[in-house]
Design a protein around this motif. Sequence first.
Motif, short mmCIF file in Angstrom:
data_model
loop_
_atom_site.label_atom_id
_atom_site.label_comp_id
_atom_site.label_asym_id
_atom_site.label_seq_id
_atom_site.Cartn_x
_atom_site.Cartn_y
_atom_site.Cartn_z
N ILE A 37 41.30 34.76 40.04
CA ILE A 37 40.04 34.55 39.31
C ILE A 37 39.77 35.72 38.37
CG2 ILE A 37 37.53 34.38 39.58
CD1 ILE A 37 38.04 32.89 42.20
N GLU A 38 40.01 36.94 38.86
CA GLU A 38 39.81 38.13 38.02
C GLU A 38 40.74 38.10 36.81
OE1 GLU A 38 40.32 41.59 40.41
OE2 GLU A 38 38.59 41.19 41.69
N LYS B 212 42.03 35.42 35.38
CA LYS B 212 41.56 34.38 34.46
C LYS B 212 40.35 34.87 33.69
CE LYS B 212 43.26 30.41 37.10
NZ LYS B 212 42.88 29.21 37.90
N ASN B 213 39.44 35.55 34.40
CA ASN B 213 38.25 36.08 33.72
C ASN B 213 38.63 37.13 32.68
OD1 ASN B 213 36.53 34.45 35.20
ND2 ASN B 213 36.09 36.00 36.74
N LYS C 26 38.01 37.01 28.73
CA LYS C 26 37.35 38.10 28.04
C LYS C 26 38.16 38.54 26.83
CE LYS C 26 35.50 42.76 28.73
NZ LYS C 26 35.32 43.88 29.69
#
Length: 371
Positions: A134-135, A137-138, A142
């Motif tokens: 998830i990090e 992908k985030n 960004k």
Amino acid sequence: KRQQAEKQLVLLKRAISASNNGIIISNAQEINHPIVYVNSGFEKITGYSEAEVLGKNYDFLYKDDFEQSALKELRNATIEGRECQVILRNYRKDGTLFWNEFSLTPVQDESGQVSHFISVQADITKRKQTELEIETKNAALKIQMLRKLLLTQITQEIRSSLDPTQIFQTAATEICKALGANRAIIHTYIEHPTPEIPFVGEYKEDSLNSIKEIQIPIVNNPHVQKILFQDQAVASDNVYQDPLLESASFICRQIGLKSMLAVRTSYHGKPNGIIGVHQYEHYRHWDSDEIELIESVTAKVGIEMAKAKNAPVTYHKKRVMIAGVGNMFMKDDGFGGAVIKKILNKEFPEGVEIKDVGTGGLKLAYDLMKG
């Protein structure tokens, strides 16, 4: 009551032994807190048998991975004899990594002194992998947003300004801010008659001095030559350990540079400039997202660089009278009023008409501005 207590003790031992979580008991009153008991859950998670770990300190599960902030909290808790819960990177007997949610509980003896530590380890590798995905992908989203914003800012400047100097300055500013660097610079590449890369844009933190006056050599400079040769960015995490920058180490030391990321701009496959990003405060690893971000703006800047080089030197399509020289015609100033002022201070033969100066336009402007 005694029989009941014994039954409860047997039940407790069975529960501990059958737990899927790892249970470790260590002696708090001996040096290095040796392990005195592990359950089958520990054996399943780590791959080590009880016989292999008895008498050892728990540190062997870290391998060489001691640079973990959670270890400081764990060490302080053992010194102070208090509870704590941390997440650790541990390694199984086969060397594979697992994420360990580690809980430490002190046990006191009759005198109130901590005699043992009971530790519970939970393998949260799957949960941690999901969090990291998830990090990632985030972070990717960004970077995409930063890239889109960066391109939008540069595109807006291109549409609103006819002055290439302002466009390059905006590009340097937005690139530096997007990457959180200390300085961003933009060079134009002039191949003939003598190869050079004069500055056309610079953005820097207020505490830094400008480096526009520094001459960056091209001949016998493998770093610059590699940048100009390929479309991929050249990342230098430590400029003093990069063999490509050995010949330029004096310049790096002169300005206090530690890390650099650079990429060429081009037009129709031919190099026409360089974008450079500098880090001074500390050595910096340039990751793939940051490299992709700077590479994404090269096309826009390359097109504007080509326009600037091919821009005819002109002046609002008006006839200009130069005292003592005669008539001179200039059209569509493509490099700003400062150049025209320089041109007007030069002497030209009577009746000279300056129209399309072609690819030498930027070089002419640069030389005139230097003069």
